[in-house]
Scaffold this motif. Structure first.
Motif, short mmCIF file in Angstrom:
data_model
loop_
_atom_site.label_atom_id
_atom_site.label_comp_id
_atom_site.label_asym_id
_atom_site.label_seq_id
_atom_site.Cartn_x
_atom_site.Cartn_y
_atom_site.Cartn_z
N MET A 1 0.79 -1.00 0.00
CA MET A 1 -0.08 0.20 0.05
C MET A 1 0.75 1.08 -0.09
N ILE A 2 2.00 1.38 0.71
CA ILE A 2 2.75 2.40 0.88
C ILE A 2 3.59 2.68 -0.39
N LYS A 3 3.94 1.52 -0.94
CA LYS A 3 4.54 1.66 -2.22
C LYS A 3 3.91 2.07 -3.15
N ARG A 4 2.32 1.87 -3.46
CA ARG A 4 1.68 2.42 -4.18
C ARG A 4 1.38 3.82 -4.16
N VAL A 5 1.33 4.31 -2.83
CA VAL A 5 1.22 5.71 -2.57
C VAL A 5 2.39 6.40 -3.06
N ALA A 6 3.51 5.93 -2.77
CA ALA A 6 4.98 6.61 -2.94
C ALA A 6 5.03 6.61 -4.70
N GLN A 7 4.59 5.39 -5.47
CA GLN A 7 4.74 5.53 -6.79
C GLN A 7 3.64 6.67 -7.50
N ALA A 8 2.72 6.59 -6.90
CA ALA A 8 1.57 7.70 -7.19
C ALA A 8 2.11 9.31 -7.06
N ILE A 9 2.84 9.34 -6.11
CA ILE A 9 3.34 10.84 -5.66
C ILE A 9 4.40 10.98 -6.36
N ARG A 10 5.30 10.10 -6.80
CA ARG A 10 6.21 10.20 -7.73
C ARG A 10 5.80 10.63 -9.36
N SER A 11 4.77 9.83 -9.83
CA SER A 11 4.38 9.98 -11.00
C SER A 11 3.58 11.53 -11.08
N VAL A 12 3.01 11.93 -10.09
CA VAL A 12 2.46 13.32 -9.95
C VAL A 12 3.53 14.29 -10.17
N SER A 13 4.53 13.93 -9.45
CA SER A 13 5.87 14.87 -9.42
C SER A 13 6.54 14.88 -10.64
N ARG A 14 6.76 14.03 -11.29
CA ARG A 14 7.07 13.89 -12.56
C ARG A 14 6.41 14.59 -13.56
N ARG A 15 5.09 14.40 -13.69
CA ARG A 15 4.19 15.06 -14.56
C ARG A 15 4.34 16.75 -14.08
N ILE A 16 4.18 17.22 -12.99
CA ILE A 16 4.17 18.55 -12.67
C ILE A 16 5.65 19.13 -13.18
N ALA A 19 5.43 19.61 -16.89
CA ALA A 19 4.40 20.35 -17.36
C ALA A 19 5.08 21.90 -17.78
N THR A 20 4.03 22.50 -18.67
CA THR A 20 4.58 23.85 -18.93
C THR A 20 4.43 24.83 -17.89
N THR A 21 4.50 25.87 -18.04
CA THR A 21 4.50 27.26 -17.08
C THR A 21 3.16 27.31 -16.93
N ILE A 22 2.32 27.51 -18.04
CA ILE A 22 0.87 27.63 -17.99
C ILE A 22 0.15 26.61 -17.35
N ALA A 23 0.39 25.57 -17.47
CA ALA A 23 -0.26 24.39 -16.97
C ALA A 23 0.16 24.26 -15.36
N LYS A 24 1.15 24.61 -15.11
CA LYS A 24 1.69 24.80 -13.51
C LYS A 24 0.84 25.81 -12.77
N ILE A 25 0.64 26.86 -13.63
CA ILE A 25 0.00 28.04 -13.13
C ILE A 25 -1.58 27.53 -12.92
N ARG A 26 -2.19 27.03 -13.97
CA ARG A 26 -3.39 26.33 -13.93
C ARG A 26 -3.84 25.49 -12.57
N LEU A 27 -2.81 24.63 -12.61
CA LEU A 27 -2.72 23.56 -11.50
C LEU A 27 -2.58 24.13 -10.31
N LEU A 28 -1.79 25.38 -9.94
CA LEU A 28 -1.82 26.00 -8.91
C LEU A 28 -3.26 26.67 -8.54
N PHE A 29 -3.75 27.27 -9.51
CA PHE A 29 -5.33 27.97 -9.33
C PHE A 29 -6.35 27.04 -8.83
#
Length: 146
Positions: A1-16, A19-29
């Motif tokens: 379970m903890i491995k899956r959460v860690a993998q999900a966090i790494r995946s999201v971190s990699r996508r961020i 991402a382009t600057t506009i996509a990051k601003i949009r996500l922040l908003f």
């Protein structure tokens, strides 16, 4: 379970990171606006003494138009900024979490109508984004023909 959460966090971190600057601003908003919505609807309230659950169309039967439209307006920016069907799903899920939290925490009325109205607001925001996108494409298309 903890491995899956860690993998999900790494995946999201990699996508961020990718991402382009506009996509990051949009996500922040989006995240910031979701926090504001949560503050308004959950965290700013004091617990009551009894759980109140209202079924579907309770607000409509009691002609609570102000509450209905305010709920729609609250979620319109979320639909506009997400600009996708996933954003509409996010609006629905956020609204459902809010209502469940209000019920469990005795933080006001738990209304199915609020979920409906918030989702409608998200859809209206999404449709407004699509309209703006369509209008911009028409203008850009006309500029290219000249």
């Amino acid at each position: 379970m903890i491995k899956r959460v860690a993998q999900a966090i790494r995946s999201v971190s990699r996508r961020i990171a990718e991402a382009t600057t506009i996509a990051k601003i949009r996500l922040l908003f989006i995240v910031s606006y979701a926090v504001v919505i949560l503050y308004i609807t959950v965290f700013s309230r004091t617990p009551g003494t009894e759980r109140i659950f209202q079924g579907l169309f309770w607000e409509y039967r009691n002609e609570m138009w102000n509450n209905i439209f305010l709920n729609m307006i609250l979620f319109m920016p979320l639909g506009f900024v997400t600009g996708s069907k996933k954003g509409v799903l996010f609006g629905f899920l956020l609204s459902a979490v809010i209502e469940m939290t209000q019920y469990i925490g005795i933080l006001g009325y738990c209304e199915v109508d609020d979920i409906l109205n918030n989702t409608i607001g998200t859809v209206v925001g999404y449709m407004a984004w699509k309209f703006v996108q369509w209008k911009l494409n028409i203008r850009i298309g006309n500029c290219k023909k000249s």
